[in-house]
Design a protein around this motif. Structure first.
Motif, PDB file in Angstrom:
ATOM      1  N   UNK A   1      32.279 -42.979  78.128  1.00 21.30           N
ATOM      2  CA  UNK A   1      31.096 -42.933  79.624  1.00 21.30           C
ATOM      3  C   UNK A   1      29.934 -41.466  79.180  1.00 21.30           C
ATOM      4  N   UNK A   2      28.540 -41.132  78.902  1.00 20.36           N
ATOM      5  CA  UNK A   2      27.685 -40.284  78.542  1.00 20.36           C
ATOM      6  C   UNK A   2      26.338 -39.910  79.929  1.00 20.36           C
TER       7      UNK A   2
ATOM      8  N   UNK B   1      33.961 -34.987  84.894  1.00 18.94           N
ATOM      9  CA  UNK B   1      34.990 -34.872  83.325  1.00 18.94           C
ATOM     10  C   UNK B   1      35.040 -34.542  82.343  1.00 18.94           C
ATOM     11  N   UNK B   2      34.178 -34.582  81.094  1.00 20.13           N
ATOM     12  CA  UNK B   2      33.572 -34.355  80.123  1.00 20.13           C
ATOM     13  C   UNK B   2      33.107 -33.965  79.084  1.00 20.13           C
ATOM     14  N   UNK B   3      34.261 -33.022  79.133  1.00 24.24           N
ATOM     15  CA  UNK B   3      33.748 -31.635  78.164  1.00 24.24           C
ATOM     16  C   UNK B   3      33.249 -31.634  76.824  1.00 24.24           C
ATOM     17  N   UNK B   4      33.717 -32.982  76.463  1.00 24.13           N
ATOM     18  CA  UNK B   4      33.069 -33.363  75.424  1.00 24.13           C
ATOM     19  C   UNK B   4      31.745 -34.208  75.509  1.00 24.13           C
ATOM     20  N   UNK B   5      31.204 -33.918  76.521  1.00 24.26           N
ATOM     21  CA  UNK B   5      30.072 -34.159  76.165  1.00 24.26           C
ATOM     22  C   UNK B   5      30.202 -36.010  76.980  1.00 24.26           C
ATOM     23  N   UNK B   6      31.242 -37.037  77.731  1.00 27.40           N
ATOM     24  CA  UNK B   6      31.189 -37.496  77.593  1.00 27.40           C
ATOM     25  C   UNK B   6      32.744 -38.850  78.697  1.00 27.40           C
ATOM     26  N   UNK B   7      33.230 -38.697  79.525  1.00 29.77           N
ATOM     27  CA  UNK B   7      34.251 -39.014  79.997  1.00 29.77           C
ATOM     28  C   UNK B   7      34.693 -40.605  79.610  1.00 29.77           C
TER      29      UNK B   7
ATOM     30  N   UNK C   1      28.728 -45.892  76.350  1.00 28.68           N
ATOM     31  CA  UNK C   1      27.341 -46.491  77.054  1.00 28.68           C
ATOM     32  C   UNK C   1      26.654 -45.149  78.545  1.00 28.68           C
ATOM     33  N   UNK C   2      25.868 -44.984  78.283  1.00 27.28           N
ATOM     34  CA  UNK C   2      24.778 -44.527  79.248  1.00 27.28           C
ATOM     35  C   UNK C   2      24.708 -42.960  77.967  1.00 27.28           C
ATOM     36  N   UNK C   3      23.803 -44.045  76.764  1.00 27.93           N
ATOM     37  CA  UNK C   3      23.185 -42.726  76.191  1.00 27.93           C
ATOM     38  C   UNK C   3      22.162 -42.457  75.815  1.00 27.93           C
TER      39      UNK C   3
ATOM     40  N   UNK D   1      20.993 -33.353  73.805  1.00 27.36           N
ATOM     41  CA  UNK D   1      20.513 -33.109  72.434  1.00 27.36           C
ATOM     42  C   UNK D   1      22.016 -33.050  71.621  1.00 27.36           C
ATOM     43  N   UNK D   2      22.837 -31.452  72.490  1.00 25.03           N
ATOM     44  CA  UNK D   2      24.195 -31.152  71.560  1.00 25.03           C
ATOM     45  C   UNK D   2      25.139 -32.453  71.078  1.00 25.03           C
TER      46      UNK D   2
END
Length: 199
Positions: A64-65, A73-79, A160-162, A167-168
């Motif tokens: 989820x983005x 909770x999403x250090x990589x850009x998602x959880x 999901x939630x793209x 942008x990073x």
């Protein structure tokens, strides 16, 4: 042992030839009925909170983005959230838990609103633990990052939630991955059923 769709099963899982999914195991309830589940054990980083719940749909496939998941909770850009049975949740260290309910406003909303989703986290170290929502009281959604149990590798992922992805963040999907600007077209349970990965 290898999964039918890729990945491996850690040796600590009790296996049964009776079920298609080797990472799930059989438990008997008080009425001596058999049920297939995977036991998820998790904790925060500092160890002040530990939890256990059961899951019939334990594969960590959905990324989820959305801004709330990404920032909390999403250090990589998602959880990644899993699906667990809320009535099986057992927690030690409850006094160390705080709950966050985000204020959200989608582009089409005329004003902000408080989300019904409740994100539980450790107030000592800040680790996100799970999300629950009274709209679906039977479910608890542990963050995969808080789960200590070895999880099966998904054969495909759903992004999901793209529409809310910055942008990073590089969405490097694999062949077969599904992409959605908002919500997916199948539930967590339906995804597991389609790939014969439900417990």
């Amino acid at each position: 042992m290898h999964l039918p769709h890729g990945g491996t099963i850690p040796s600590q899982f009790p296996l049964s030839n009776k079920w298609k999914t080797p990472f799930c195991y059989v438990v008997e309830d008080e009425d001596e009925d058999e049920e297939k589940i995977m036991k998820l054990e998790g904790s925060c980083h500092c160890g002040a909170v530990k939890f256990v719940c059961e899951s019939k749909h334990p594969v960590p496939y959905q990324l989820c983005y959305c801004g709330v998941c990404r920032k909390t909770a999403g250090g990589g850009g998602y959880a990644i959230n899993l699906a667990g049975e809320a009535n099986t949740l057992s927690v030690t260290g409850k006094e160390n838990i705080s709950v966050y309910q985000a204020t959200i406003q989608n582009p089409e909303d005329s004003s902000p609103r408080v989300s019904s989703g409740r994100r539980s986290f450790c107030k000592q170290c800040g680790s996100m633990l799970w999300v629950d929502d009274p709209t679906w009281p039977q479910l608890i959604h542990p963050f995969a990052s808080a789960v200590d149990t070895e999880l099966p590798l998904p054969p495909e992922r759903t992004h999901i939630m793209l529409a809310f992805k910055p942008s990073w963040v590089d969405v490097s999907g694999n062949a077969g991955d599904k992409m959605f600007p908002r919500y997916p077209d199948e539930s967590i349970a339906d995804w597991h059923r389609r790939l014969n990965l439900q417990c």
